[in-house]
Design a protein around this motif. Structure first.
Motif, PDB file in Angstrom:
ATOM      1  N   ARG A   1      21.446 104.904  55.508  1.00 22.22           N
ATOM      2  CA  ARG A   1      22.846 105.226  55.791  1.00 22.22           C
ATOM      3  C   ARG A   1      22.956 106.256  56.904  1.00 22.22           C
ATOM      4  NH1 ARG A   1      25.756 103.998  50.958  1.00 22.22           N
ATOM      5  NH2 ARG A   1      25.346 101.778  50.803  1.00 22.22           N
ATOM      6  N   GLY A   2      21.866 106.967  57.155  1.00 18.91           N
ATOM      7  CA  GLY A   2      21.905 108.001  58.176  1.00 18.91           C
ATOM      8  C   GLY A   2      22.832 109.147  57.794  1.00 18.91           C
ATOM      9  N   ASN A   3      22.958 109.346  56.487  1.00 18.95           N
ATOM     10  CA  ASN A   3      23.870 110.380  56.003  1.00 18.95           C
ATOM     11  C   ASN A   3      23.409 111.768  56.447  1.00 18.95           C
ATOM     12  OD1 ASN A   3      25.439 112.099  54.399  1.00 18.95           O
ATOM     13  ND2 ASN A   3      25.639 110.513  52.841  1.00 18.95           N
ATOM     14  N   GLN A   4      24.367 112.547  56.935  1.00 14.98           N
ATOM     15  CA  GLN A   4      24.031 113.883  57.438  1.00 14.98           C
ATOM     16  C   GLN A   4      23.547 114.798  56.318  1.00 14.98           C
ATOM     17  OE1 GLN A   4      26.156 115.509  60.589  1.00 14.98           O
ATOM     18  NE2 GLN A   4      25.551 113.607  61.564  1.00 14.98           N
TER      19      GLN A   4
ATOM     20  N   ARG B   1      31.912 105.964  63.993  1.00  9.73           N
ATOM     21  CA  ARG B   1      30.603 106.490  63.613  1.00  9.73           C
ATOM     22  C   ARG B   1      30.810 107.863  63.013  1.00  9.73           C
ATOM     23  NH1 ARG B   1      26.401 105.154  68.408  1.00  9.73           N
ATOM     24  NH2 ARG B   1      24.897 105.076  66.708  1.00  9.73           N
ATOM     25  N   GLY B   2      30.280 108.009  61.813  1.00 10.39           N
ATOM     26  CA  GLY B   2      30.431 109.268  61.095  1.00 10.39           C
ATOM     27  C   GLY B   2      31.889 109.609  60.853  1.00 10.39           C
ATOM     28  N   GLY B   3      32.727 108.575  60.577  1.00  9.51           N
ATOM     29  CA  GLY B   3      34.136 108.802  60.279  1.00  9.51           C
ATOM     30  C   GLY B   3      35.017 108.975  61.512  1.00  9.51           C
ATOM     31  N   ARG B   4      34.394 109.096  62.693  1.00  8.07           N
ATOM     32  CA  ARG B   4      35.175 109.306  63.917  1.00  8.07           C
ATOM     33  C   ARG B   4      35.355 107.962  64.615  1.00  8.07           C
ATOM     34  NH1 ARG B   4      33.793 110.701  69.131  1.00  8.07           N
ATOM     35  NH2 ARG B   4      31.617 110.364  68.591  1.00  8.07           N
ATOM     36  N   PRO B   5      36.595 107.545  64.920  1.00  7.59           N
ATOM     37  CA  PRO B   5      36.775 106.270  65.610  1.00  7.59           C
ATOM     38  C   PRO B   5      36.190 106.345  67.023  1.00  7.59           C
ATOM     39  CG  PRO B   5      38.863 107.424  65.428  1.00  7.59           C
ATOM     40  CD  PRO B   5      37.879 108.217  64.636  1.00  7.59           C
ATOM     41  N   VAL B   6      35.354 105.367  67.366  1.00  3.64           N
ATOM     42  CA  VAL B   6      34.710 105.383  68.679  1.00  3.64           C
ATOM     43  C   VAL B   6      35.180 104.210  69.535  1.00  3.64           C
ATOM     44  CG1 VAL B   6      32.512 105.485  69.893  1.00  3.64           C
ATOM     45  CG2 VAL B   6      32.702 106.489  67.638  1.00  3.64           C
ATOM     46  N   LEU B   7      35.353 103.059  68.915  1.00  2.00           N
ATOM     47  CA  LEU B   7      35.896 101.909  69.636  1.00  2.00           C
ATOM     48  C   LEU B   7      37.269 101.608  69.055  1.00  2.00           C
ATOM     49  CD1 LEU B   7      32.801  99.513  69.773  1.00  2.00           C
ATOM     50  CD2 LEU B   7      33.406 101.371  71.309  1.00  2.00           C
ATOM     51  N   ARG B   8      38.253 101.443  69.947  1.00  2.00           N
ATOM     52  CA  ARG B   8      39.630 101.246  69.475  1.00  2.00           C
ATOM     53  C   ARG B   8      40.183  99.916  69.968  1.00  2.00           C
ATOM     54  NH1 ARG B   8      41.414 106.885  69.006  1.00  2.00           N
ATOM     55  NH2 ARG B   8      39.794 108.173  69.928  1.00  2.00           N
ATOM     56  N   GLY B   9      39.370  98.879  69.966  1.00  2.69           N
ATOM     57  CA  GLY B   9      39.871  97.578  70.427  1.00  2.69           C
ATOM     58  C   GLY B   9      39.255  97.191  71.754  1.00  2.69           C
ATOM     59  N   VAL B  10      37.932  97.052  71.782  1.00  3.14           N
ATOM     60  CA  VAL B  10      37.222  96.747  73.016  1.00  3.14           C
ATOM     61  C   VAL B  10      37.018  95.234  73.131  1.00  3.14           C
ATOM     62  CG1 VAL B  10      35.019  96.986  74.219  1.00  3.14           C
ATOM     63  CG2 VAL B  10      36.079  98.973  73.119  1.00  3.14           C
TER      64      VAL B  10
ATOM     65  N   VAL C   1      25.899  98.654  64.792  1.00  2.00           N
ATOM     66  CA  VAL C   1      27.093  99.355  64.324  1.00  2.00           C
ATOM     67  C   VAL C   1      28.056  98.286  63.811  1.00  2.00           C
ATOM     68  CG1 VAL C   1      29.118 100.676  65.072  1.00  2.00           C
ATOM     69  CG2 VAL C   1      26.846 101.320  65.881  1.00  2.00           C
ATOM     70  N   PRO C   2      28.416  98.337  62.537  1.00  2.00           N
ATOM     71  CA  PRO C   2      29.297  97.290  62.007  1.00  2.00           C
ATOM     72  C   PRO C   2      30.718  97.409  62.555  1.00  2.00           C
ATOM     73  CG  PRO C   2      28.854  98.971  60.336  1.00  2.00           C
ATOM     74  CD  PRO C   2      28.027  99.328  61.531  1.00  2.00           C
ATOM     75  N   LEU C   3      31.346  96.263  62.758  1.00  4.74           N
ATOM     76  CA  LEU C   3      32.728  96.254  63.241  1.00  4.74           C
ATOM     77  C   LEU C   3      33.677  96.397  62.056  1.00  4.74           C
ATOM     78  CD1 LEU C   3      32.774  93.345  65.856  1.00  4.74           C
ATOM     79  CD2 LEU C   3      32.560  95.793  66.265  1.00  4.74           C
ATOM     80  N   GLU C   4      34.669  97.274  62.221  1.00  6.21           N
ATOM     81  CA  GLU C   4      35.685  97.401  61.171  1.00  6.21           C
ATOM     82  C   GLU C   4      36.768  96.361  61.369  1.00  6.21           C
ATOM     83  OE1 GLU C   4      36.807 101.476  61.554  1.00  6.21           O
ATOM     84  OE2 GLU C   4      34.761 102.071  61.023  1.00  6.21           O
ATOM     85  N   GLN C   5      36.867  95.921  62.613  1.00  2.00           N
ATOM     86  CA  GLN C   5      37.893  94.959  62.968  1.00  2.00           C
ATOM     87  C   GLN C   5      37.408  94.246  64.213  1.00  2.00           C
ATOM     88  OE1 GLN C   5      41.833  96.919  62.887  1.00  2.00           O
ATOM     89  NE2 GLN C   5      42.384  95.414  64.434  1.00  2.00           N
ATOM     90  N   GLY C   6      37.887  93.052  64.432  1.00  2.28           N
ATOM     91  CA  GLY C   6      37.490  92.334  65.620  1.00  2.28           C
ATOM     92  C   GLY C   6      36.421  91.311  65.330  1.00  2.28           C
TER      93      GLY C   6
END
Lengths: 322, 254
Positions: A82-85, B18-27, B58-63
């Motif tokens: 999971r790469g959990n911190q 990644r890590g709860g932070r949105p990184v891709l917003r519809g690419v 990295v799994p996609l949440e959408q798309g």
């Protein structure tokens, strides 16, 4: 020597030592490759709960330890992947919980004698029964078949997991398989070196061998050979000197590591001399005339071609970023 | 517009964090067969995450993601993809030779079967392509950063992929290795491979690039022909040296 071999218990002890000497480094090399050298230690702690459960339920502590240790290893692998911190904290809880739980269960059990847990903590190779030997042989064969047979696959996932995924390898399955193999090894080696020193036999022969090797295949072969030699020598030595075998094996392995690392430095120097052109002995490169106000930190002996691409990167990158 | 051959990569409306932070917003990202696409953007714009989404790390949440016209979930033809991850180091906790590292790129071909002569020959070819054949028996830890990068590229080339994905292949690479890399890439493009490159800057690879996709804050800010970097090119002392011009390293990098 013949006198030592005339005892049944010594024959079994030496056989068990050989099996563990092969098995532990065969799987330990992947943990070292992934820089998880202490993982075996954690599994040893978790296995204590299994031993405790074996005492409570009056079943074989070895099989109970296999079961609990496999569960623990799968949990550890899931936390890792999971790469959990906060993964290290989760693992710490698992390790300490496993150890505390084991001691507690043993003390609650009916057959709690003074030395009952002791023999699992430090190993008791001289009390290996024929049935134990069969268990060790069966489990050890499985572990060696997997870790040597799937060497290229396991090497790939431990070397670069993302890349391995793109080659289509079932990365998660292989990771779990490796975790289970490590757990099985811990319980197999438990009788020989004890749970507290199990990890040493998985790690020390590997790091000793790699002082002198350059390839992964050679490191694996050499570490298995080394594991067998130190296990046999440790058991033999402990018989003659009347000392416990687990610590003898581990200290011997560390001594081999120390000798090999002393040999490593001159060997690496010679190898480097053969492989690469050392370049000029003194710096005779003329620097371009110094422009006032330019970064004065740059080493005078640095060639003009080196490092300057780094220097241009920020402004070029900035140009594109906008 | 329909293509007779499906695109090598088709990523649509990709959302990932990644890590709860949105990184891709519809690419949206498409790479046609034989096309060289550069993915550009500042640090943190989502370039590497986009590439990791394309390879499924990295799994996609959408798309949706299709590789060679096959939805990701059903995609099995991994031998068609060569991947060069963003390099930290090619070395790990145990020594490994250049040949051993490159051989892992051959796993989709030999699978559980033993490593055979033709696998070995493919490894030799890939090492020769990046000029590292004579270092095949050396440990990867003994190589320079640029040489390690060449090893990782050889590992991606060893299966002769139809799509080459490279994450910042030029980062921290010395001039000589940059030259080798540009030459190698040109040969792969000539062979007909599609290439998806993450770059911090166009740099010496610019003449090879058909299309540039610029990301900003996880969104596509530009998708079209590579924008000539006029500001930089106009700088005094800048020589625009194409990597195929000759074999001396470009002055800008030297």
């Amino acid at each position: 020597m013949t006198e030592m071999l005339s005892y049944d218990f010594m024959q079994r002890a030496l056989l068990a030592a050989v099996l563990v000497g092969i098995t532990a480094p065969a799987v330990g090399i992947y943990l070292v490759q992934r820089r998880q050298a202490l993982m075996g230690d954690g599994m040893g702690h978790v296995a204590m709960t299994g031993v405790g459960l074996g005492f409570i339920f009056q079943t074989s502590p070895v099989w109970m330890a296999v079961l609990v240790c496999v569960l623990g290893a799968v949990t550890m692998e899931l936390v890792r992947s999971r790469g959990n911190q906060r993964g290290d904290i989760a693992l710490a809880m698992l390790f300490y919980g496993g150890m505390a739980c084991g001691k507690l269960l043993v003390s609650l059990s009916a057959q709690a004698g003074a030395g009952s847990l002791e023999s699992y903590l430090w190993g008791s190779i001289l009390t290996v029964a024929p049935a134990d030997l069969i268990t060790i042989a069966v489990l050890g064969t499985v572990v060696v078949a997997v870790t040597v047979g799937l060497r290229r696959q396991l090497f790939a996932i431990c070397q670069d997991e993302d890349f391995a995924r793109v080659t289509g390898l079932p990365v998660r399955t292989l990771n779990l398989l490796l975790a289970v193999m490590a757990a099985v090894t811990v319980t197999v080696a438990m009788r020989v070196v004890g749970l507290l020193l199990v990890s040493a036999l998985m790690v020390v022969p590997v790091v000793a061998a790699q002082q002198l090797t350059r390839s992964f295949a050679a490191t694996q072969a050499a570490s298995i050979a080394l594991g067998v030699v130190v296990s046999l020598a440790g058991v033999t030595g402990s018989y003659h000197l009347n000392v416990p075998s687990g610590p003898a094996i581990v200290l011997l392995a560390i001594a081999v590591f120390a000798v090999f690392s002393l040999l490593a430095a001159p060997l690496a120097r010679r190898r480097h001399r053969a492989a690469t052109d050392p370049g000029p002995k003194v710096c005779d490169v003329e620097l371009p005339e110094r422009i006032p106000g330019q970064v004065p930190k740059r080493n005078a002996e640095q060639l003009p071609g080196q490092g300057s691409s780094d220097a241009t990167t920020p402004e070029r990158g900035a140009g594109l970023a906008q | 517009m329909t293509h007779p051959i499906p695109p090598a990569v088709r990523l649509r409306d990709a959302v990932a964090s990644r890590g709860g932070r949105p990184v891709l917003r519809g690419v949206d990202l498409t790479v046609q067969p034989g096309e060289v696409v550069a993915l550009l953007g500042a640090n943190g714009s989502g370039k590497s995450t986009t590439v990791k989404a394309v390879i499924g790390a990295v799994p996609l949440e959408q798309g949706a993601l299709e590789l060679f016209g096959v939805p990701y979930a059903g995609f099995r033809a991994w031998h068609r993809i060569g991947y060069v991850p963003q390099r930290t180091t090619a070395a790990s906790g145990v020594p490994a030779t250049v040949r051993e590292v490159v051989s892992t790129g051959r796993l989709p071909q030999h699978r559980l079967l033993p490593f055979r002569r033709r696998d070995r020959a493919a490894v030799d070819r890939a090492l020769a392509a990046v000029g590292m054949l004579e270092r095949a028996g050396d440990g990867v830890a003994d190589l320079s950063g640029g040489q390690q990068q060449r090893v990782l590229i050889a590992r991606a080339l060893v299966g002769t992929p139809d799509l080459l994905i490279m994450d910042e292949p030029m980062a921290g690479v010395d001039a000589a290795s940059q030259q080798v890399l540009a030459d190698t890439l040109r040969a792969e493009v000539a062979r007909g491979a599609a290439v998806l490159l993450v770059l911090h800057e166009l740099g010496p690879l610019e003449p090879l690039i058909d299309r540039a996709v610029v990301l900003r804050d996880g969104c596509v800010a530009h998708d079209g022909p590579p924008v000539p970097n006029t500001g930089l090119h106009a700088l005094p002392g800048h020589d625009h040296v194409h990597p195929h011009a000759d074999h001396t390293p470009p002055r800008l990098l030297a």
